[in-house]
Design a protein around this motif. Structure first.
Motif, short mmCIF file in Angstrom:
data_model
loop_
_atom_site.label_atom_id
_atom_site.label_comp_id
_atom_site.label_asym_id
_atom_site.label_seq_id
_atom_site.Cartn_x
_atom_site.Cartn_y
_atom_site.Cartn_z
N ALA A 102 16.04 40.94 -11.72
CA ALA A 102 17.34 40.43 -11.32
C ALA A 102 18.28 41.60 -11.18
O ALA A 102 18.24 42.56 -11.95
CB ALA A 102 17.88 39.46 -12.36
N GLU A 141 28.15 34.57 -6.09
CA GLU A 141 28.23 33.70 -7.26
C GLU A 141 27.09 33.92 -8.25
O GLU A 141 27.22 33.60 -9.43
CB GLU A 141 28.23 32.23 -6.82
CG GLU A 141 29.43 31.84 -5.96
CD GLU A 141 29.38 30.38 -5.57
OE1 GLU A 141 28.36 29.72 -5.86
OE2 GLU A 141 30.36 29.91 -4.97
N SER A 142 25.95 34.46 -7.78
CA SER A 142 24.78 34.55 -8.65
C SER A 142 24.08 35.90 -8.49
O SER A 142 24.24 36.58 -7.47
CB SER A 142 23.77 33.44 -8.31
OG SER A 142 24.37 32.17 -8.38
N LEU A 143 23.34 36.27 -9.51
CA LEU A 143 22.51 37.47 -9.44
C LEU A 143 21.38 37.26 -8.43
O LEU A 143 20.87 36.16 -8.29
CB LEU A 143 21.91 37.79 -10.80
CG LEU A 143 22.85 38.29 -11.89
CD1 LEU A 143 22.09 38.39 -13.20
CD2 LEU A 143 23.45 39.64 -11.52
N GLU A 144 21.03 38.33 -7.75
CA GLU A 144 19.86 38.29 -6.88
C GLU A 144 18.61 38.40 -7.75
O GLU A 144 18.50 39.30 -8.57
CB GLU A 144 19.93 39.45 -5.88
CG GLU A 144 18.87 39.41 -4.81
CD GLU A 144 19.02 40.55 -3.83
OE1 GLU A 144 18.31 41.57 -4.02
OE2 GLU A 144 19.84 40.44 -2.91
N LYS A 145 17.66 37.49 -7.57
CA LYS A 145 16.45 37.47 -8.39
C LYS A 145 15.23 37.57 -7.48
O LYS A 145 15.18 36.96 -6.42
CB LYS A 145 16.37 36.17 -9.20
CG LYS A 145 17.56 35.95 -10.13
CD LYS A 145 17.44 34.60 -10.84
CE LYS A 145 18.64 34.35 -11.74
NZ LYS A 145 18.54 33.01 -12.41
N ASP A 153 15.53 35.09 -4.47
CA ASP A 153 16.58 34.07 -4.53
C ASP A 153 17.94 34.75 -4.50
O ASP A 153 18.12 35.84 -5.04
CB ASP A 153 16.46 33.23 -5.80
CG ASP A 153 15.21 32.37 -5.82
OD1 ASP A 153 14.78 31.93 -4.75
OD2 ASP A 153 14.65 32.16 -6.92
N ASN A 154 18.91 34.09 -3.87
CA ASN A 154 20.28 34.62 -3.77
C ASN A 154 20.32 35.97 -3.06
O ASN A 154 21.04 36.88 -3.46
CB ASN A 154 20.91 34.75 -5.16
CG ASN A 154 20.81 33.49 -5.97
OD1 ASN A 154 21.03 32.39 -5.48
ND2 ASN A 154 20.46 33.63 -7.25
N GLN A 184 25.59 35.53 0.19
CA GLN A 184 24.22 35.35 -0.25
C GLN A 184 23.56 34.23 0.54
O GLN A 184 24.22 33.28 0.97
CB GLN A 184 24.18 34.99 -1.74
CG GLN A 184 24.65 36.11 -2.65
CD GLN A 184 24.69 35.67 -4.10
OE1 GLN A 184 25.50 34.84 -4.48
NE2 GLN A 184 23.80 36.23 -4.92
N GLN A 234 21.41 30.94 0.98
CA GLN A 234 21.30 29.75 0.15
C GLN A 234 19.85 29.39 -0.15
O GLN A 234 19.56 28.76 -1.17
CB GLN A 234 21.99 28.57 0.85
CG GLN A 234 23.48 28.77 1.07
CD GLN A 234 24.23 28.99 -0.23
OE1 GLN A 234 24.06 28.23 -1.18
NE2 GLN A 234 25.05 30.03 -0.27
#
Length: 250
Positions: A9, A36-40, A67-68, A84, A86
């Motif tokens: 992440a 909004e979110s960490l890239e994983k 993801d993201n 990012q 979706q």
């Protein structure tokens, strides 16, 4: 056989220098960030190597799902936007590397690479990535001399798959081309060891002098609203160049 797996992440990559500069200077609108979110990511890789008296080779396979995934977009007002994706994005890669020593002084080698991006990954790219590439190299060393040469082939691409669209001239209905032809580049470097501490070198990059501009496609384009940008890039923009220098180790 089970493949080694890894998960990670990280924060999505920041805007490029160009986009940051563009956002600061473009009418004072700046740039926007919608994160909004960490890239994983989750990856699986496999490598098979052979090492012989003269021949060395490695076959590698990899698959990554993200993801993201960070992506570069723009707002309705044309302000650069770091956002990012979706949906999850994935890419598969395969390459094989070979190196063969013809004798104690001369060796040749090559690498073949291929990348298979899904539609989500393709949508995230601001600049079309390489999908197929072949690299061939030659190394020669005798006494105080060393010669290195490298030829690179990049395969053709369909720029439509990466969302390329634009006009060559403002108000013109002629769309820019979306077929990026395959091309070759050649680099060479010759080194002479004057002493244990001093080496002189002479070299050249892109000796084939290939650029996409020579093929008739500049990075400049206009969209339907009349706005312009210089991100219509799929090949080298810098032509043939030579250099001369030295390395001095104290």
């Amino acid at each position: 056989m089970d493949l080694p797996r890894s998960a990670g992440a990280r924060l999505p990559s920041p805007l490029s220098f160009f986009e940051t500069d563009h956002g600061i200077l473009d009418a004072g609108d700046g740039f926007a960030i919608d994160i909004e979110s960490l890239e994983k990511s989750l990856s699986a890789t496999y490598a098979l190597s052979f090492e012989g008296e003269r021949l060395n080779s490695t076959l590698s396979l990899a698959f990554t799902e993200v993801d993201n995934l960070a992506a570069l977009s723009e707002t309705e007002d044309g302000v650069p936007l770091l956002t990012q994706m979706q949906e999850s994005a994935s890419v598969g890669a395969a390459d094989i590397t070979l190196n063969y020593a013809l004798n104690d002084n001369l060796s040749i080698g090559g690498t073949l690479e291929t990348y298979d991006y899904d539609d989500v990954f393709r949508e995230s790219f601001a600049i079309a990535p390489v999908e197929q590439r072949a690299l061939f190299n030659l190394d020669y060393k005798a006494d105080y001399w060393m010669l290195y040469a490298s030829a690179t082939w990049v395969g053709a691409r369909d720029l439509d798959e990466f969302g390329y669209k634009g006009f060559n001239q403002l108000g013109d209905t002629s769309l820019k081309g979306t077929n990026a032809d395959a091309y070759w580049t050649l680099d060479m470097k010759l080194t002479f060891d004057v002493s244990e501490n001093l080496s002189l070198y002479l070299g050249g990059n892109n000796l084939t002098d290939y650029t996409q501009v020579e093929e008739g496609e500049t990075p400049l384009f206009w969209d339907a609203s009349g706005a312009y940008d210089v991100a219509y890039i799929y090949g080298p923009l810098r032509g043939r160049e030579f250099y001369l220098g030295f390395d001095w180790n104290l």
